[in-house]
Write a protein that holds these residues in place. Structure first.
Motif, mmCIF file in Angstrom:
data_model
loop_
_atom_site.group_PDB
_atom_site.id
_atom_site.type_symbol
_atom_site.label_atom_id
_atom_site.label_comp_id
_atom_site.label_asym_id
_atom_site.label_seq_id
_atom_site.Cartn_x
_atom_site.Cartn_y
_atom_site.Cartn_z
ATOM 1 N N LEU A 1 -7.973 -17.551 0.523
ATOM 2 C CA LEU A 1 -6.810 -17.074 1.270
ATOM 3 C C LEU A 1 -5.790 -16.398 0.361
ATOM 4 C CD1 LEU A 1 -6.342 -20.023 3.784
ATOM 5 C CD2 LEU A 1 -7.289 -17.754 4.240
ATOM 6 N N LYS A 2 -5.716 -16.823 -0.890
ATOM 7 C CA LYS A 2 -4.832 -16.142 -1.844
ATOM 8 C C LYS A 2 -5.283 -14.692 -2.030
ATOM 9 C CE LYS A 2 -3.070 -19.901 -4.789
ATOM 10 N NZ LYS A 2 -3.058 -20.457 -6.163
ATOM 11 N N ARG A 3 -6.577 -14.507 -2.251
ATOM 12 C CA ARG A 3 -7.095 -13.143 -2.427
ATOM 13 C C ARG A 3 -6.864 -12.312 -1.170
ATOM 14 N NH1 ARG A 3 -11.303 -16.135 -5.026
ATOM 15 N NH2 ARG A 3 -12.589 -16.048 -3.128
ATOM 16 N N ARG A 4 -7.051 -12.931 -0.024
ATOM 17 C CA ARG A 4 -6.877 -12.223 1.246
ATOM 18 C C ARG A 4 -5.418 -11.819 1.462
ATOM 19 N NH1 ARG A 4 -9.741 -15.147 6.181
ATOM 20 N NH2 ARG A 4 -11.452 -14.877 4.685
ATOM 21 N N PHE A 5 -4.505 -12.707 1.107
ATOM 22 C CA PHE A 5 -3.081 -12.402 1.271
ATOM 23 C C PHE A 5 -2.675 -11.210 0.407
ATOM 24 C CE2 PHE A 5 1.303 -12.746 -0.159
ATOM 25 C CZ PHE A 5 1.992 -12.882 1.033
ATOM 26 N N LEU A 6 -3.091 -11.210 -0.852
ATOM 27 C CA LEU A 6 -2.735 -10.118 -1.756
ATOM 28 C C LEU A 6 -3.306 -8.790 -1.280
ATOM 29 C CD1 LEU A 6 -3.187 -11.849 -5.235
ATOM 30 C CD2 LEU A 6 -1.047 -11.379 -4.027
ATOM 31 N N ALA A 7 -4.520 -8.822 -0.749
ATOM 32 C CA ALA A 7 -5.141 -7.591 -0.260
ATOM 33 C C ALA A 7 -4.460 -7.100 1.017
ATOM 34 C CB ALA A 7 -6.628 -7.826 -0.012
ATOM 35 N N LYS A 8 -4.175 -8.011 1.923
ATOM 36 C CA LYS A 8 -3.576 -7.648 3.211
ATOM 37 C C LYS A 8 -2.184 -7.049 3.046
ATOM 38 C CE LYS A 8 -2.109 -9.667 7.626
ATOM 39 N NZ LYS A 8 -2.058 -10.920 8.440
ATOM 40 N N HIS A 9 -1.404 -7.614 2.115
ATOM 41 C CA HIS A 9 -0.004 -7.198 1.969
ATOM 42 C C HIS A 9 0.223 -6.365 0.704
ATOM 43 C CE1 HIS A 9 1.168 -9.738 5.332
ATOM 44 N NE2 HIS A 9 0.499 -10.740 4.790
ATOM 45 N N ARG A 10 -0.814 -5.745 0.203
ATOM 46 C CA ARG A 10 -0.730 -5.037 -1.073
ATOM 47 C C ARG A 10 0.436 -4.056 -1.122
ATOM 48 N NH1 ARG A 10 -6.057 -1.993 -2.669
ATOM 49 N NH2 ARG A 10 -5.545 -1.006 -0.672
ATOM 50 N N GLU A 11 0.587 -3.233 -0.096
ATOM 51 C CA GLU A 11 1.657 -2.235 -0.101
ATOM 52 C C GLU A 11 3.025 -2.873 0.117
ATOM 53 O OE1 GLU A 11 1.418 0.868 -1.008
ATOM 54 O OE2 GLU A 11 -0.701 0.475 -1.402
ATOM 55 N N ARG A 12 3.075 -3.884 0.955
ATOM 56 C CA ARG A 12 4.357 -4.529 1.252
ATOM 57 C C ARG A 12 4.947 -5.232 0.035
ATOM 58 N NH1 ARG A 12 2.678 -7.372 7.013
ATOM 59 N NH2 ARG A 12 2.936 -5.525 8.342
ATOM 60 N N ILE A 13 4.074 -5.826 -0.782
ATOM 61 C CA ILE A 13 4.586 -6.599 -1.918
ATOM 62 C C ILE A 13 4.552 -5.809 -3.221
ATOM 63 C CG2 ILE A 13 4.022 -8.816 -0.870
ATOM 64 C CD1 ILE A 13 1.498 -8.929 -2.490
ATOM 65 N N ARG A 14 4.191 -4.539 -3.131
ATOM 66 C CA ARG A 14 4.255 -3.695 -4.322
ATOM 67 C C ARG A 14 5.723 -3.592 -4.755
ATOM 68 N NH1 ARG A 14 0.567 -0.030 -6.030
ATOM 69 N NH2 ARG A 14 -0.425 0.047 -3.970
ATOM 70 N N GLY A 15 5.999 -3.885 -5.988
ATOM 71 C CA GLY A 15 7.375 -3.858 -6.481
ATOM 72 C C GLY A 15 8.049 -5.213 -6.474
ATOM 73 N N ALA A 16 7.427 -6.205 -5.828
ATOM 74 C CA ALA A 16 7.998 -7.551 -5.786
ATOM 75 C C ALA A 16 7.490 -8.382 -6.961
ATOM 76 C CB ALA A 16 7.633 -8.237 -4.470
ATOM 77 N N MET A 17 8.251 -9.396 -7.341
ATOM 78 C CA MET A 17 7.780 -10.370 -8.324
ATOM 79 C C MET A 17 6.988 -11.432 -7.571
ATOM 80 S SD MET A 17 9.836 -12.715 -11.134
ATOM 81 C CE MET A 17 10.987 -13.427 -9.953
ATOM 82 N N ILE A 18 5.784 -11.733 -8.057
ATOM 83 C CA ILE A 18 4.915 -12.695 -7.385
ATOM 84 C C ILE A 18 4.661 -13.876 -8.312
ATOM 85 C CG2 ILE A 18 2.687 -13.068 -6.283
ATOM 86 C CD1 ILE A 18 2.582 -10.053 -5.756
ATOM 87 N N VAL A 19 5.057 -15.046 -7.866
ATOM 88 C CA VAL A 19 4.827 -16.281 -8.611
ATOM 89 C C VAL A 19 3.702 -17.039 -7.906
ATOM 90 C CG1 VAL A 19 5.807 -18.489 -9.335
ATOM 91 C CG2 VAL A 19 7.207 -16.406 -9.418
#
Length: 276
Positions: free
Chosen positions: A173-191
């Motif tokens: 689910l971690k991999r799926r989340f990053l792929a699904k929201h790739r454009e939305r979270i571009r530029g964000a800090m991810i912990v």
């Protein structure tokens, strides 16, 4: 340099860089909360070092560079070694937004952020029969890899189902989340945390009055924890271990640092098409 020394150096860098990324200023006081990951919720009646939770602080300009040397202060000005407390089972959290005193008014928005928990599935039903059917469906679904599931009845006559997924499913689910929201979270800090992600958008010139509405909109957009809306919210700090399972500690770490320039609140609303 030994492997241990290299790892400690990386953890120290993550800790300090995380604080800088949030826009903390050298003349500001940082506020931390330590919560024991496994201790009973009833605080111990002895010294504060044995309490389930404690609040700590330190001016940023006096923060030590090496994680192994970082000490914080209690309200009584007693020194507390941060890394040692983490080794003893205390999770390390920091107040994200700025206020000079730990009980004072907030003076600035440092970031907007979400907590994505992919381990826990929480659903609410009107009847116990509906909750029971859903519980059986989850337990019979091999894809979900459910390790435990409980149903509790609330005072509002609703039934809350809480299911916990296995490690392999969480990784998927971690991999799926990053792929699904790739454009939305571009530029964000991810912990990256043990059970998911904390995603931050550093903010400049943010208005305190808009904070809650934007937080609620972010939670709806990403289907993340809806409780992460208050200015006083604390979040896990990178560089320290998550120790709810003492036999398998998990190092909280920054996966992506995001862009250098902070967002404005208006820019973030436009970028993510948030509905306030």
């Amino acid at each position: 340099m030994s492997l241990h020394a290299a790892r400690m150096r990386l953890r120290s860098r993550q800790f300090r860089q995380y604080i800088k990324k949030l826009g903390c200023k050298r003349n500001q006081t940082l506020h931390f909360t330590l919560v024991h990951d496994t201790m009973s919720r009833k605080p111990a009646p002895t010294s504060q070092s044995k309490a389930r939770a404690m609040t700590l602080h330190k001016p940023m300009m006096r923060l030590e560079r090496r994680l192994s040397q970082v000490t914080l202060y209690t309200r009584a000005k007693r020194r507390v070694p941060l890394l040692q407390m983490n080794k003893e089972g205390y999770a390390v959290f920091m107040t994200v937004n700025y206020r000079e005193r730990d009980r004072g008014d907030f003076q600035g928005v440092r970031a907007h952020f979400i907590d994505v928990d992919l381990n826990k599935l929480v659903e609410t039903y009107r009847t116990g029969e509906e909750a029971e059917r859903r519980m059986q469906e989850l337990q019979a679904d091999p894809a979900e890899q459910i390790e435990s599931v409980t149903v509790t009845r609330t005072s509002q006559e609703r039934y809350v189902l809480v299911a916990l997924r296995g490690k392999r499913r969480v990784r998927q689910l971690k991999r799926r989340f990053l792929a699904k929201h790739r454009e939305r979270i571009r530029g964000a800090m991810i912990v990256e945390t043990k059970n998911g992600f904390h995603v931050y958008w550093a903010i400049r010139g943010g208005k305190l009055g808009r904070f809650v509405a934007i937080q609620r909109a972010l939670a709806r957009k990403f289907n993340s924890d809806p409780k992460i809306t208050d200015l006083a919210r604390v979040m896990r700090v990178p560089g320290f271990h998550h120790r709810k399972n003492p036999a398998s500690p998990y190092l909280v770490r920054v996966k992506r640092w995001g862009r250098k320039r902070p967002y404005t609140q208006a820019e973030l609303i436009r970028k993510l098409s948030l509905t306030l």
